[in-house]
Design a protein around this motif. Structure first.
Motif, PDB file in Angstrom:
ATOM      1  N   GLY A  42      44.614 136.829  38.482  1.00 41.59           N
ATOM      2  CA  GLY A  42      44.437 135.395  38.266  1.00 41.59           C
ATOM      3  C   GLY A  42      44.389 134.661  39.595  1.00 41.59           C
ATOM      4  N   ALA A  43      43.455 133.746  39.733  1.00 47.58           N
ATOM      5  CA  ALA A  43      43.370 132.949  40.957  1.00 47.58           C
ATOM      6  C   ALA A  43      43.060 131.524  40.564  1.00 47.58           C
ATOM      7  CB  ALA A  43      42.283 133.497  41.866  1.00 47.58           C
ATOM      8  N   PRO A  44      43.717 130.578  41.081  1.00 47.57           N
ATOM      9  CA  PRO A  44      44.894 130.679  41.952  1.00 47.57           C
ATOM     10  C   PRO A  44      46.124 131.099  41.149  1.00 47.57           C
ATOM     11  CG  PRO A  44      44.512 128.396  41.388  1.00 47.57           C
ATOM     12  CD  PRO A  44      43.382 129.195  40.771  1.00 47.57           C
ATOM     13  N   PRO A  45      47.231 131.400  41.855  1.00 49.02           N
ATOM     14  CA  PRO A  45      48.454 131.770  41.128  1.00 49.02           C
ATOM     15  C   PRO A  45      48.849 130.653  40.157  1.00 49.02           C
ATOM     16  CG  PRO A  45      48.712 132.185  43.473  1.00 49.02           C
ATOM     17  CD  PRO A  45      47.416 131.443  43.295  1.00 49.02           C
ATOM     18  N   PRO A  46      49.332 131.017  38.979  1.00 46.40           N
ATOM     19  CA  PRO A  46      49.689 129.993  37.989  1.00 46.40           C
ATOM     20  C   PRO A  46      50.912 129.177  38.424  1.00 46.40           C
ATOM     21  CG  PRO A  46      50.322 132.169  37.215  1.00 46.40           C
ATOM     22  CD  PRO A  46      49.575 132.360  38.490  1.00 46.40           C
ATOM     23  N   PRO A  47      51.081 127.987  37.842  1.00 44.48           N
ATOM     24  CA  PRO A  47      52.260 127.172  38.145  1.00 44.48           C
ATOM     25  C   PRO A  47      53.545 127.912  37.739  1.00 44.48           C
ATOM     26  CG  PRO A  47      50.715 125.975  36.724  1.00 44.48           C
ATOM     27  CD  PRO A  47      50.192 127.359  36.894  1.00 44.48           C
ATOM     28  N   VAL A  48      54.671 127.463  38.272  1.00 47.24           N
ATOM     29  CA  VAL A  48      55.958 128.131  38.068  1.00 47.24           C
ATOM     30  C   VAL A  48      56.281 128.318  36.588  1.00 47.24           C
ATOM     31  CG1 VAL A  48      58.441 127.956  38.456  1.00 47.24           C
ATOM     32  CG2 VAL A  48      56.861 127.362  40.283  1.00 47.24           C
ATOM     33  N   ALA A  49      56.103 127.295  35.770  1.00 52.98           N
ATOM     34  CA  ALA A  49      56.426 127.396  34.340  1.00 52.98           C
ATOM     35  C   ALA A  49      55.570 128.459  33.656  1.00 52.98           C
ATOM     36  CB  ALA A  49      56.248 126.048  33.653  1.00 52.98           C
ATOM     37  N   GLU A  50      54.300 128.501  34.010  1.00 52.64           N
ATOM     38  CA  GLU A  50      53.414 129.506  33.406  1.00 52.64           C
ATOM     39  C   GLU A  50      53.781 130.908  33.896  1.00 52.64           C
ATOM     40  OE1 GLU A  50      48.702 130.730  33.088  1.00 52.64           O
ATOM     41  OE2 GLU A  50      49.214 128.698  33.723  1.00 52.64           O
ATOM     42  N   ARG A  51      54.177 131.012  35.170  1.00 54.87           N
ATOM     43  CA  ARG A  51      54.608 132.311  35.698  1.00 54.87           C
ATOM     44  C   ARG A  51      55.814 132.837  34.936  1.00 54.87           C
ATOM     45  NH1 ARG A  51      55.490 131.427  41.751  1.00 54.87           N
ATOM     46  NH2 ARG A  51      54.630 129.399  41.305  1.00 54.87           N
ATOM     47  N   GLN A 104      58.968 134.405  46.509  1.00 56.01           N
ATOM     48  CA  GLN A 104      58.117 135.489  46.983  1.00 56.01           C
ATOM     49  C   GLN A 104      58.496 136.808  46.318  1.00 56.01           C
ATOM     50  OE1 GLN A 104      58.238 136.246  51.209  1.00 56.01           O
ATOM     51  NE2 GLN A 104      56.072 136.804  51.202  1.00 56.01           N
ATOM     52  N   ALA A 105      59.803 137.080  46.200  1.00 52.96           N
ATOM     53  CA  ALA A 105      60.259 138.315  45.555  1.00 52.96           C
ATOM     54  C   ALA A 105      59.930 138.293  44.064  1.00 52.96           C
ATOM     55  CB  ALA A 105      61.749 138.519  45.778  1.00 52.96           C
ATOM     56  N   ALA A 106      60.054 137.131  43.434  1.00 53.40           N
ATOM     57  CA  ALA A 106      59.748 137.016  42.007  1.00 53.40           C
ATOM     58  C   ALA A 106      58.267 137.275  41.755  1.00 53.40           C
ATOM     59  CB  ALA A 106      60.155 135.643  41.487  1.00 53.40           C
ATOM     60  N   ALA A 107      57.404 136.788  42.638  1.00 53.24           N
ATOM     61  CA  ALA A 107      55.968 137.018  42.489  1.00 53.24           C
ATOM     62  C   ALA A 107      55.649 138.503  42.661  1.00 53.24           C
ATOM     63  CB  ALA A 107      55.189 136.178  43.493  1.00 53.24           C
ATOM     64  N   SER A 108      56.298 139.140  43.610  1.00 58.83           N
ATOM     65  CA  SER A 108      56.100 140.571  43.825  1.00 58.83           C
ATOM     66  C   SER A 108      56.585 141.369  42.613  1.00 58.83           C
ATOM     67  CB  SER A 108      56.852 141.015  45.083  1.00 58.83           C
ATOM     68  OG  SER A 108      56.717 142.394  45.277  1.00 58.83           O
ATOM     69  N   TYR A 109      57.731 140.985  42.060  1.00 59.47           N
ATOM     70  CA  TYR A 109      58.269 141.650  40.869  1.00 59.47           C
ATOM     71  C   TYR A 109      57.303 141.502  39.698  1.00 59.47           C
ATOM     72  CZ  TYR A 109      61.442 142.818  37.033  1.00 59.47           C
ATOM     73  OH  TYR A 109      62.015 143.379  35.916  1.00 59.47           O
ATOM     74  N   ALA A 110      56.729 140.318  39.537  1.00 62.04           N
ATOM     75  CA  ALA A 110      55.778 140.092  38.442  1.00 62.04           C
ATOM     76  C   ALA A 110      54.562 140.995  38.590  1.00 62.04           C
ATOM     77  CB  ALA A 110      55.353 138.626  38.401  1.00 62.04           C
TER      78      ALA A 110
END
Length: 137
Positions: A42-51, A104-110
């Motif tokens: 997905g580009a761009p990365p989704p907003p925090v709530a959607e993540r 950053q770690a949460a995005a990597s985990y996802a």
């Protein structure tokens, strides 16, 4: 659709997406694929709530697929079985680690969770030749 998550790897408390809690949930491959593709490509990365919602969906998908792939792994053969065992072990480890609090770690985990989800779905849909013997040594 909403997925509950408990933060534990294989607890029965988390319902898989589309699950009513009664009996095994059916695997919705299209929904699973859409979820991991949104995280991986997905580009761009989704907003925090959607993540957060995508992470909950991924967790539910993984919790649905992991036991099914594990059940089939004992009947798989050769490299297919070795690959399934690797994916199962790594997925369980990833679930036990959980997500770090930093963005950053949460995005990597996802992304890692999405990668494992993709591997589990592939193994679920294409297990290769399965050994149908009634008993195993």
């Amino acid at each position: 659709m909403d997925a509950s998550s408990s933060g534990t790897a294989m607890s029965g408390a988390a319902a898989a997406p589309g699950s009513t809690g009664a009996g095994p949930a059916e695997v919705d491959a299209d929904m699973i694929r859409q979820t991991y593709e949104a995280v991986l490509w997905g580009a761009p990365p989704p907003p925090v709530a959607e993540r957060a919602h995508l992470n909950d969906l991924l967790l539910g998908h993984v919790q649905l697929l992991l036991p099914e792939v594990a059940d089939n792994a004992v009947r798989m053969q050769g490299e297919q079985q070795r690959t399934a065992v690797h994916v199962i072990v790594r997925t369980r480890s990833l679930l036990a680690e959980g997500a770090d609090k930093s963005p950053q770690a949460a995005a990597s985990y996802a992304r890692d969770l999405a990668t494992q989800c993709r591997a589990l779905l592939t193994l679920h849909q294409h297990p290769g030749l399965l050994d149908d013997r009634e008993s195993y040594p």
